[in-house]
Design a protein around this motif. Structure first.
Motif, PDB file in Angstrom:
ATOM      1  N   ILE A   1      12.475  42.474 102.302  1.00 22.78           N
ATOM      2  CA  ILE A   1      12.812  41.921 100.990  1.00 22.78           C
ATOM      3  C   ILE A   1      14.252  41.425 101.009  1.00 22.78           C
ATOM      4  O   ILE A   1      15.125  42.057 101.610  1.00 22.78           O
ATOM      5  CB  ILE A   1      12.664  42.996  99.894  1.00 22.78           C
ATOM      6  CG1 ILE A   1      11.237  43.556  99.860  1.00 22.78           C
ATOM      7  CG2 ILE A   1      13.049  42.440  98.517  1.00 22.78           C
ATOM      8  CD1 ILE A   1      11.125  44.828  99.037  1.00 22.78           C
ATOM      9  N   SER A   2      14.494  40.310 100.338  1.00 26.58           N
ATOM     10  CA  SER A   2      15.862  39.899 100.035  1.00 26.58           C
ATOM     11  C   SER A   2      16.302  40.708  98.822  1.00 26.58           C
ATOM     12  O   SER A   2      15.704  40.613  97.745  1.00 26.58           O
ATOM     13  CB  SER A   2      15.918  38.392  99.740  1.00 26.58           C
ATOM     14  OG  SER A   2      17.227  38.009  99.378  1.00 26.58           O
ATOM     15  N   GLU A   3      17.345  41.511  98.998  1.00 23.80           N
ATOM     16  CA  GLU A   3      17.732  42.470  97.969  1.00 23.80           C
ATOM     17  C   GLU A   3      18.742  41.889  96.978  1.00 23.80           C
ATOM     18  O   GLU A   3      18.933  40.687  96.889  1.00 23.80           O
ATOM     19  CB  GLU A   3      18.263  43.749  98.619  1.00 23.80           C
ATOM     20  CG  GLU A   3      17.220  44.862  98.723  1.00 23.80           C
ATOM     21  CD  GLU A   3      16.823  45.450  97.380  1.00 23.80           C
ATOM     22  OE1 GLU A   3      17.481  45.138  96.353  1.00 23.80           O
ATOM     23  OE2 GLU A   3      15.842  46.211  97.331  1.00 23.80           O
ATOM     24  N   TYR A   4      19.442  42.813  96.257  1.00 22.79           N
ATOM     25  CA  TYR A   4      20.177  42.440  95.055  1.00 22.79           C
ATOM     26  C   TYR A   4      21.619  42.006  95.317  1.00 22.79           C
ATOM     27  O   TYR A   4      22.529  42.342  94.568  1.00 22.79           O
ATOM     28  CB  TYR A   4      20.151  43.604  94.055  1.00 22.79           C
ATOM     29  CG  TYR A   4      20.273  43.178  92.617  1.00 22.79           C
ATOM     30  CD1 TYR A   4      19.208  42.577  91.958  1.00 22.79           C
ATOM     31  CD2 TYR A   4      21.450  43.368  91.909  1.00 22.79           C
ATOM     32  CE1 TYR A   4      19.319  42.176  90.636  1.00 22.79           C
ATOM     33  CE2 TYR A   4      21.573  42.971  90.589  1.00 22.79           C
ATOM     34  CZ  TYR A   4      20.503  42.375  89.957  1.00 22.79           C
ATOM     35  OH  TYR A   4      20.616  41.980  88.641  1.00 22.79           O
TER      36      TYR A   4
ATOM     37  N   VAL B   1      12.414  34.073  98.657  1.00 21.36           N
ATOM     38  CA  VAL B   1      11.706  33.875  99.916  1.00 21.36           C
ATOM     39  C   VAL B   1      12.378  32.812 100.785  1.00 21.36           C
ATOM     40  O   VAL B   1      12.187  32.797 102.000  1.00 21.36           O
ATOM     41  CB  VAL B   1      10.220  33.517  99.675  1.00 21.36           C
ATOM     42  CG1 VAL B   1       9.490  34.700  99.085  1.00 21.36           C
ATOM     43  CG2 VAL B   1      10.092  32.302  98.773  1.00 21.36           C
TER      44      VAL B   1
ATOM     45  N   THR C   1       7.301  45.901 104.942  1.00 23.70           N
ATOM     46  CA  THR C   1       7.791  44.801 104.107  1.00 23.70           C
ATOM     47  C   THR C   1       9.283  44.571 104.265  1.00 23.70           C
ATOM     48  O   THR C   1      10.069  45.522 104.319  1.00 23.70           O
ATOM     49  CB  THR C   1       7.482  45.105 102.630  1.00 23.70           C
ATOM     50  OG1 THR C   1       6.086  45.376 102.498  1.00 23.70           O
ATOM     51  CG2 THR C   1       7.867  43.938 101.742  1.00 23.70           C
TER      52      THR C   1
ATOM     53  N   VAL D   1      17.553  37.824  94.361  1.00 25.84           N
ATOM     54  CA  VAL D   1      16.719  38.965  94.679  1.00 25.84           C
ATOM     55  C   VAL D   1      15.259  38.527  94.798  1.00 25.84           C
ATOM     56  O   VAL D   1      14.778  37.705  94.020  1.00 25.84           O
ATOM     57  CB  VAL D   1      16.891  40.073  93.613  1.00 25.84           C
ATOM     58  CG1 VAL D   1      16.445  39.620  92.235  1.00 25.84           C
ATOM     59  CG2 VAL D   1      16.177  41.344  94.035  1.00 25.84           C
ATOM     60  N   TYR D   2      14.584  39.020  95.797  1.00 26.23           N
ATOM     61  CA  TYR D   2      13.206  38.662  96.135  1.00 26.23           C
ATOM     62  C   TYR D   2      13.059  37.189  96.533  1.00 26.23           C
ATOM     63  O   TYR D   2      11.941  36.662  96.573  1.00 26.23           O
ATOM     64  CB  TYR D   2      12.233  38.979  94.990  1.00 26.23           C
ATOM     65  CG  TYR D   2      11.970  40.461  94.821  1.00 26.23           C
ATOM     66  CD1 TYR D   2      11.008  41.108  95.579  1.00 26.23           C
ATOM     67  CD2 TYR D   2      12.701  41.212  93.915  1.00 26.23           C
ATOM     68  CE1 TYR D   2      10.768  42.465  95.428  1.00 26.23           C
ATOM     69  CE2 TYR D   2      12.483  42.577  93.757  1.00 26.23           C
ATOM     70  CZ  TYR D   2      11.512  43.200  94.519  1.00 26.23           C
ATOM     71  OH  TYR D   2      11.285  44.551  94.372  1.00 26.23           O
TER      72      TYR D   2
END
Length: 462
Positions: free
Chosen positions: A215-218, A187, A213, A184-185
């Motif tokens: 974001i790479s999520e969960y 980069v 934005t 998660v998050y």
């Protein structure tokens, strides 16, 4: 007036918009006409360049039954939009400001969004965009101007299924590898997705979508995009069209964009979080903090959302799969609750500058219709304000579920929605009837299906 001659509604786009677009884009020879149905699915047709001006001038006939289709695209006669009126045409009119190029097409095409009206120019009550417009008008009559912003969570998947027929996370374009772990998050995952991300940002700019934005999520292959806030109708339009943009670009990059609420049983679900506030006529934020305390108006709006959450769940979770998203120790709320800076609650007050204070409704899944979600959220806020309701104590830790706090499943949500005078008023009586007819038909269809799991568990056991 002849039944074949439609009165021009005041909300229809001006023909000058089409004239200017055609002059600026001589290379575009075809246009997608796009109407969003009650399941949030884009439907319509492709027309040639010479047809565009007549559509802006006089509208275009479309069957009213296009809003009576279930998720499979089949007519649902119980809606009253099919044989009850002879599958009659209505008149579709372009939405102002919606004529844009399609950046993913070759040869190039354009796109214009539509809203349906009766032949006398009155809004068609079963059009989901109309439901949101009505709630906006009610709030504006009270002196409140709603401001919304949506967050979009989704999965990017491999277009080739696994040996078991299940979904698999994408292969990241720059490395060819699948994401490793949740991250998660992370980069690095975003960096290796760069060709696709660049295409999304460029496409959003070409279409005037205020994408911000990413974001790479969960979960592996799960991502989030945020949209800048705007008027309620524009915000819902942006969300609907961003889903279309992402899906189209994913195909062209060898991937599948998945907007199911829960595509993997063991991984995070995907939400459609709605950020909302109310402004005065000058644009000032009426939810801004009152000294050291939250605005009484904000607290009342929160209270209204909590009080109507049970009745609203069919809008927020409209499909069988939607209900798999709600589970303990997840980021999907399982009880009507609120709190500041707490992602486990149903209505969150995000941290941030006091002047920009707003609420975030977190119950809706990304598989829901943004117009219906927006209409229901605004109606709940308005109810709380009119009743000067109190939300009660906030939740400061994890929001545990109660045994009967919300409908237990899809069928329970359908039954609750059918009894709800609040939801009937929020959506309008006609749309409420059509929406329930669709959901009941879909429930019967899916409930009749015998699954592979049932055959495996029961086939030689019971």
């Amino acid at each position: 007036m002849s039944r074949d001659l439609a009165a021009r509604p005041a909300a229809a786009a001006d023909i000058a918009e089409a004239e200017a677009f055609l002059a600026a884009h001589p290379e575009i020879d075809a246009f997608d006409l796009v109407l969003i149905d009650l399941n949030g699915i884009a439907r319509g047709k492709i027309v040639r360049r010479h047809e565009l001006l007549p559509i802006f001038r006089s509208g275009r006939h479309l069957p009213g039954s296009i809003l009576g289709l279930d998720v499979t695209g089949e007519d649902v006669d119980e809606t009253g939009l099919v044989w009850a009126d002879g599958d009659a045409d209505r008149r579709a009119w372009p939405v102002a400001g919606s004529l844009v190029p399609l950046p993913w097409t070759s040869p190039p095409r354009g796109e214009v969004r539509l809203s349906l009206f009766e032949l006398d120019g009155k809004p068609m009550a079963a059009d989901p965009r109309r439901a949101l417009a009505r709630q906006v008008a009610l709030l504006e009559a009270d002196g409140f101007h709603p401001v919304l912003a949506y967050e979009l969570e989704f999965y990017l998947l491999d277009r080739v299924r696994g040996e078991d027929g299940g979904f698999r996370p994408l292969r990241l374009p720059l490395s060819g590898e699948r994401p490793n772990g949740i991250q998660v998050y992370g980069v690095s995952e975003l960096d290796r997705l760069e060709p696709f991300i660049d295409a999304v940002y460029r496409g959003a700019e070409a279409q005037g979508l205020p994408v911000e934005t990413m974001i790479s999520e969960y979960a592996e292959g799960q991502f989030e995009l945020t949209l800048r806030h705007g008027t309620a109708l524009r915000a819902a339009d942006d969300l609907a069209m961003l889903k279309r943009l992402i899906r189209a670009l994913a195909v062209r990059h060898g991937m599948m964009a998945c907007f199911m609420a829960k595509p993997f049983g063991e991984r995070a679900g995907s939400g459609m979080h709605v950020h909302a506030s109310l402004a005065d006529a000058a644009g000032g934020n009426l939810f801004a903090d009152a000294g050291e305390e939250l605005s009484p108006l904000l607290r009342q709006a929160v209270a209204g959302l909590l009080a109507t959450m049970e009745e609203s769940m069919l809008v927020f979770a409209p499909h069988l799969n939607s209900w798999r998203r709600f589970s303990a120790q997840s980021y999907a709320p399982t009880t009507p609750s609120w709190g500041r800076n707490n992602r486990s609650v149903a209505v969150r007050i995000p941290a941030g500058a006091p002047a920009g204070r707003h609420l975030e409704q977190r119950a809706a899944g990304i598989d829901s219709n943004p117009y219906l979600v927006g209409a229901t959220v605004l109606a709940g806020m308005r109810k709380g304000i009119l009743e000067k309701a109190d939300p009660g104590p906030e939740t400061t830790a994890y929001a545990e579920t109660g045994s009967d706090a919300l409908p237990p499943d899809w069928r329970g949500a359908i039954e609750t929605a059918a009894r709800s005078s609040f939801l009937k008023d929020a959506l309008g009586a006609r749309l409420h009837h059509v929406f329930l007819a669709l959901k009941r038909t879909e429930y019967r269809r899916f409930n009749a299906e015998v699954t592979a799991l049932e055959r495996s568990l029961y086939g030689e056991v019971v």
